[in-house]
Design an enzyme around this catalytic site. Structure first.
Site, PDB file in Angstrom:
ATOM      1  N   CYS A   1       0.799  -1.223  -0.081  1.00  0.00           N
ATOM      2  CA  CYS A   1      -0.294  -0.055   0.272  1.00  0.00           C
ATOM      3  C   CYS A   1       1.139   1.263   0.133  1.00  0.00           C
ATOM      4  O   CYS A   1       2.068   0.986   0.635  1.00  0.00           O
ATOM      5  CB  CYS A   1      -1.032   0.309   1.606  1.00  0.00           C
TER       6      CYS A   1
ATOM      7  N   CYS B   1      -3.914  -0.197  -2.843  1.00  0.00           N
ATOM      8  CA  CYS B   1      -4.311   0.508  -2.327  1.00  0.00           C
ATOM      9  C   CYS B   1      -3.796   1.665  -1.263  1.00  0.00           C
ATOM     10  O   CYS B   1      -2.243   1.810  -1.362  1.00  0.00           O
ATOM     11  CB  CYS B   1      -4.446  -1.081  -0.761  1.00  0.00           C
TER      12      CYS B   1
END
Ligand SMILES: *[C@@H]1O[C@H](CO)[C@@H](O)[C@H](O)[C@H]1NC(C)=O
Ligand SMILES: *[C@@H]1O[C@H](CO)[C@@H](O)[C@H](O)[C@H]1NC(C)=O
Ligand SMILES: *[C@@H]1O[C@H](CO)[C@@H](O)[C@H](O)[C@H]1NC(C)=O
Length: 281
Positions: free
Chosen positions: A93, A175
């Site tokens: 992420c 993400c």
């Protein structure tokens, strides 16, 4: 649409260089394709990303099945499905870096910051970067090493289809924060025909992505065509807004500017930060 405008619309050094070669003298499948692909795979799992577990031989087998079972100009995205099943990859992420028409800068940017992941840092991107491949219409005879079709003449080009699916997977797994690097020296810095605008943007999930941080970077010497408040980037922002993404946009990123100046220190706009260094020369 002309061939050259389609060319300009694609993103990816990979695809660009593939096209440049494909449009010049007829270029076939890259020599030693099998050794390169399998070798890069072992390099990736052994040295680049030693915690990963992949079966390089199986990936190659599935790749070959996808390409060689079909005629040379008709390998669709779904034909690579089994191959992609052998290469699942969770991406970190906050680190994915997307880009369009900034290939000169993007890989030095990610190398210097040591923070970002581009598509070419994933297993599939790493394995197939810069390679060309196609089968032969007589399906039992393996790859065609003498010539591959130009992608614009194909229903489904084997190289394009693989990159399309790889780009889709890359974006779908994003993400946290993501970064998008766009070129402020050209019109349509954000283009719906680019891989970013046509595939990646639609695959981003607003429930997984917190912020889309856009960075617009123009050539030091200009022209200064688009920016966060001008041109197609406004369309991108509008699209992000309507899909519920948070976003930021900057057209004066210091790290990028310094990188550009390192590559071209005598450029007038670099003089303020390098004048004391250059003075001694
Ligand atoms: C912007 O695009 C032009 C034309 O393709 C290219 O020459 C230039 O290097 C790009 N600029 C940046 C900052 O990537
Ligand atoms: C390789 O591809 C080219 C272009 O599509 C084609 O003309 C040629 O016949 C193919 N070679 C073989 C051996 O199939
Ligand atoms: C995500 O981006 C936002 C907006 O640029 C920033 O305020 C925040 O610190 C970033 N978070 C991470 C984890 O990088």
């Amino acid at each position: 649409m002309t061939e050259s405008s389609q060319l300009a619309n694609l993103h990816g050094l990979v695809i660009l260089s593939f096209l440049t070669k494909a449009l010049g003298a007829e270029t076939g499948t890259t020599d030693n394709l099998k050794e390169i692909v399998i070798g890069r795979c072992y390099n990736y799992v052994t040295l680049v990303n030693p915690n990963s577990r992949y079966d390089c031989e199986e990936i190659w087998t599935e790749f070959q099945q996808a390409v060689l079972r079909r005629t040379s100009c008709n390998v669709a995205v779904r034909d690579y499905q089994r191959m992609f099943h052998t290469t699942p990859q969770a991406l970190p992420c906050d680190r994915l870096l997307f880009w369009s028409k900034t290939h000169e800068l993007v890989h030095s940017y990610s190398a210097v910051t040591r923070h970002f992941w581009t598509l070419e840092d994933t297993l599939v991107g790493y394995m197939f970067n810069d390679l060309i491949w196609c089968g032969q219409d007589d399906r039992d005879s393996g790859f065609n090493f003498s010539a591959c079709p130009v992608w614009s003449t194909c229903v489904n080009h084997p190289v394009y289809s693989l990159w399309k699916q790889a780009s889709k997977n890359f974006a779908a797994s994003a993400c946290g924060n993501i970064t998008v690097l766009l070129n402020g020296s050209i019109q349509n810095a954000f283009s719906r025909q680019s891989m970013f605008g046509s595939v990646e943007l639609d695959s981003l999930n607003p429930r997984m992505v917190n912020h889309v941080n856009i960075k617009v970077v123009a050539n030091l010497e200009g022209p200064f065509v688009e920016s966060c408040s001008q041109g197609s980037i406004l369309d991108l922002i509008e699209t992000l807004r309507s899909r519920g993404f948070h976003w930021t946009c900057t057209d004066s990123d210091v790290t990028l500017r310094i990188l550009q100046c390192i590559q071209n220190p005598r450029q007038f706009s670099c003089q303020t930060c390098s004048s004391s260094l250059l003075h001694g020369q």
